[in-house]
Design an enzyme around this catalytic site. Sequence first.
Site, mmCIF file in Angstrom:
data_model
loop_
_atom_site.group_PDB
_atom_site.id
_atom_site.type_symbol
_atom_site.label_atom_id
_atom_site.label_comp_id
_atom_site.label_asym_id
_atom_site.label_seq_id
_atom_site.Cartn_x
_atom_site.Cartn_y
_atom_site.Cartn_z
ATOM 1 N N GLY A 108 -23.133 6.124 1.304
ATOM 2 C CA GLY A 108 -24.007 7.233 1.647
ATOM 3 C C GLY A 108 -23.291 8.526 1.989
ATOM 4 O O GLY A 108 -22.284 8.883 1.376
ATOM 5 N N ILE A 109 -23.807 9.219 2.989
ATOM 6 C CA ILE A 109 -23.249 10.511 3.378
ATOM 7 C C ILE A 109 -21.831 10.355 3.898
ATOM 8 O O ILE A 109 -20.958 11.183 3.630
ATOM 9 C CB ILE A 109 -24.147 11.179 4.435
ATOM 10 C CG1 ILE A 109 -25.527 11.485 3.841
ATOM 11 C CG2 ILE A 109 -23.514 12.468 4.959
ATOM 12 C CD1 ILE A 109 -26.547 11.949 4.857
ATOM 13 N N GLY A 175 -30.954 1.903 10.929
ATOM 14 C CA GLY A 175 -32.357 2.022 11.285
ATOM 15 C C GLY A 175 -32.884 0.671 11.725
ATOM 16 O O GLY A 175 -32.190 -0.349 11.616
ATOM 17 N N SER A 226 -29.604 13.792 12.552
ATOM 18 C CA SER A 226 -30.705 13.751 11.593
ATOM 19 C C SER A 226 -31.784 14.689 12.096
ATOM 20 O O SER A 226 -31.978 14.839 13.310
ATOM 21 C CB SER A 226 -31.277 12.334 11.485
ATOM 22 O OG SER A 226 -32.490 12.333 10.730
ATOM 23 N N TYR A 239 -34.739 4.945 15.554
ATOM 24 C CA TYR A 239 -33.760 5.794 14.865
ATOM 25 C C TYR A 239 -33.911 7.243 15.304
ATOM 26 O O TYR A 239 -32.912 7.919 15.630
ATOM 27 C CB TYR A 239 -33.946 5.675 13.351
ATOM 28 C CG TYR A 239 -32.989 6.504 12.542
ATOM 29 C CD1 TYR A 239 -31.696 6.049 12.274
ATOM 30 C CD2 TYR A 239 -33.368 7.743 12.023
ATOM 31 C CE1 TYR A 239 -30.809 6.804 11.528
ATOM 32 C CE2 TYR A 239 -32.487 8.501 11.276
ATOM 33 C CZ TYR A 239 -31.215 8.031 11.032
ATOM 34 O OH TYR A 239 -30.339 8.800 10.295
ATOM 35 N N PRO A 269 -28.532 16.017 8.472
ATOM 36 C CA PRO A 269 -29.032 16.002 7.089
ATOM 37 C C PRO A 269 -30.553 15.956 7.076
ATOM 38 O O PRO A 269 -31.200 15.580 8.070
ATOM 39 C CB PRO A 269 -28.449 14.697 6.519
ATOM 40 C CG PRO A 269 -27.418 14.251 7.509
ATOM 41 C CD PRO A 269 -27.863 14.771 8.839
ATOM 42 N N GLY A 270 -31.113 16.336 5.936
ATOM 43 C CA GLY A 270 -32.549 16.226 5.745
ATOM 44 C C GLY A 270 -32.866 15.091 4.796
ATOM 45 O O GLY A 270 -32.590 13.926 5.086
#
Length: 349
Positions: A108-109, A175, A226, A239, A269-270
């Site tokens: 992921g990121i 999550g 987030s 989360y 992040p979005g």
Amino acid sequence: MRRRVMDQEAKLAELQVQLAEFRSMMSRTSAAAVERSEVEALRTEVEELRRLTRQLLAQGAGTPDKMATQGVPANAAAAPKPGEQVRENSMNLGLAGRVAVVTGGASGIGQACVRGLVAEGCRVAVWDMAEELSSEGALSLRVDVSDLTSVEAAVRATEAELGPVELVLHAAAIGSGKVGFPFSNVSPAEWRRVLDVNVMGMVHVAHALTPGMVARKLGSLVFLGSIAGQVGSQTDPPYSASKAANINFAQCLAKDMAPHGVRVNVVNPGMVETPLMRRIWQAWWDQQKPEDRRTYEEWSGAKVKAMVPLGRWQRGEDVADMVAFLLSDRACQVTGQTINVDGGQVMHW
């Protein structure tokens, strides 16, 4: 003018090598054995030379492309030391040779941030719990951030292999695997693991890594938050709450660390296509009646169109670029801030 720019660039490169050598010396000796004033003097001289070089360019040396045609390398100011490689997509942030830790860097990121920092010439350690850890040009260690002992062992292993850690991106997070609407859909027992990883993991990383940064008067940390932590997203209440805690604790830490020259920031992040986003969709899909279910592409596309003013997904690379900038000395006056990379989804002051 070209000769003056070339002389400045040569001097800058020489000073950067000297600064790297001082950092290496500090990793092998006690804090008292190295004069901090000498390191600070070198850093000051490097910044002054960068300023003078930019001033010379403004006076007529031209753009980096023009410099290259005149025989001056366009990326000379941030050229790595011999033997260190910087990929073509480097932003030339002066990070070459610096040691960085990325938690949650196996996918992921986090993985995008590993690639970005490697591209900048950083020596990167990836801390993750994934079964398979891809090197991505980095040192890979299996680390459970919810366990302080595991984190402390990772610090020792990383610094023994790479040297003192100066840069940190903490991206490890999970999550609940459930969808709210309302919050009671997620039992209190299902909150525990999320908070252990997402909140206590951040605390453990801070406790394990900041003492060395304070002793060296050198360091920068970025915590991956987030927008869910800003707007109280009902999608996954544990989360969302944990990300709000990340933002708040980063501000507390920034205030503590500022007198020691250590900076702390958050990047939110979005809508980013990651494994976590697919798990959110799966949890939503599992709770829907058959006639209400939509494919991941339909569900996510509708969310982006409805919620993101710029109307498109953010990429992991978009977040990685912001992270690299905040970790670099280019952001030397930025601390305690929360920066959104979300296509305008949450606008705030």
